[in-house]
Design a protein around this motif. Sequence first.
Motif, short mmCIF file in Angstrom:
data_model
loop_
_atom_site.label_atom_id
_atom_site.label_comp_id
_atom_site.label_asym_id
_atom_site.label_seq_id
_atom_site.Cartn_x
_atom_site.Cartn_y
_atom_site.Cartn_z
N SER A 64 39.07 44.72 43.70
CA SER A 64 39.92 43.69 43.10
C SER A 64 41.03 43.22 44.02
CB SER A 64 40.51 44.19 41.77
OG SER A 64 39.56 44.19 40.75
N GLY B 140 40.96 43.04 35.07
CA GLY B 140 42.19 42.59 34.45
C GLY B 140 43.12 43.74 34.11
N PRO B 141 44.27 43.45 33.54
CA PRO B 141 44.72 42.11 33.11
C PRO B 141 45.23 41.27 34.26
CG PRO B 141 46.41 43.72 32.64
CD PRO B 141 45.23 44.50 33.14
N LEU B 142 45.32 39.97 34.03
CA LEU B 142 45.80 39.05 35.04
C LEU B 142 47.32 39.15 35.15
CD1 LEU B 142 45.40 36.72 37.01
CD2 LEU B 142 45.40 35.15 35.07
N MET B 143 47.79 39.56 36.34
CA MET B 143 49.22 39.81 36.53
C MET B 143 49.87 38.86 37.55
SD MET B 143 49.70 42.55 34.56
CE MET B 143 51.17 43.38 35.16
N HIS B 144 49.09 38.31 38.48
CA HIS B 144 49.66 37.54 39.58
C HIS B 144 50.18 36.19 39.08
CE1 HIS B 144 50.10 35.58 43.44
NE2 HIS B 144 49.87 36.72 44.05
N PRO B 145 51.44 35.85 39.38
CA PRO B 145 52.01 34.60 38.87
C PRO B 145 51.38 33.35 39.46
CG PRO B 145 53.50 35.62 40.45
CD PRO B 145 52.41 36.61 40.18
N GLU C 291 45.50 31.75 37.69
CA GLU C 291 45.07 31.52 36.31
C GLU C 291 43.71 32.18 36.16
OE1 GLU C 291 46.86 27.26 35.04
OE2 GLU C 291 45.20 27.18 36.48
N SER D 282 40.69 48.64 41.71
CA SER D 282 41.33 48.84 40.40
C SER D 282 40.67 49.99 39.64
CB SER D 282 41.25 47.56 39.58
OG SER D 282 39.91 47.11 39.46
N TRP E 112 37.93 39.69 34.70
CA TRP E 112 38.40 38.31 34.60
C TRP E 112 37.84 37.48 35.75
CZ3 TRP E 112 42.94 36.18 31.81
CH2 TRP E 112 43.37 37.01 30.77
#
Length: 289
Positions: free
Chosen positions: A127, A146-151, A154, A193, A263
Amino acid sequence: MDLTQLEMFNAVAQTGSITQAAQRVHRVPSNLTTRIRQLEADLGVDLFIRENQRLRLSPAGHSFLRYSQQILDLVEEARSVVAGDEPQGLFSLGSLESTAAVRIPPTLADFNQRYPRIQFDLATGPSGTMIDGVVEGRLSAAFVDGPLMHPGLEGIPVYREEMMIVAPGGHAAISDATQVNGASIYAFRPNCSYRRHFESWFKAAGATPGKIHEMESYHGMLACVVAGAGLALMPRSMLESMPGHHQVSAWPLAEEWRWLTTWLVWRRDAKSRPLEAFIALLQERPQTP
């Protein structure tokens, strides 16, 4: 600055070599060297750190790569719009090895058949590596845990994976990490991950794995477990797809550790037409648990 310079810059950034980049963009190396120098002069910064025969991106180069890729993606999208309704252009997809091996082959087959004008490329890895590829613009999108953390990203949840602890055949049932405290484990590199999940499972129980043997494939991990050399953690879908899975014992982790969601992620505000087509195809297909 022009599109040709951006294409040259991206090629050098991806290959780390003027010679290889020149072959990719069908130019002579001296022309690439001159055009890259002109681009750096125009921007007023060094985009590369030059080390003998290799070039690696400078901090400014990493920042510029994201924008140059977005510009080229927009140009390709514009060409697609004026050329017709069928999506076309480059679509570079990254994926966890287990997802690539088990989950997405039918989707990729449909995608290639339905959109023959899209130049598709697939890369696999943990990941962390896949997220870096998306952020840096080397990948259009990637399947990651996941979960999606990177700002800056999307994404959408796609697959729910049941995580299994895998032990040599005949091993006593494992329900808690304290039962295997100090056991050797087989895993991918630290930016995986699933490896972090395995280590967290030990830590939460106050236990510690023994030696962590880094492997390059699930098949290698399974072979070591079959031989009685230690434990591994992998998705049930991956385990049951491999020859030899009947030679090991396996149990799902306790409920709070049991499920992980894969994701599909992409750069924020960088959803190209090929990516939109791929997402639509994913959403058409029923997702098996």
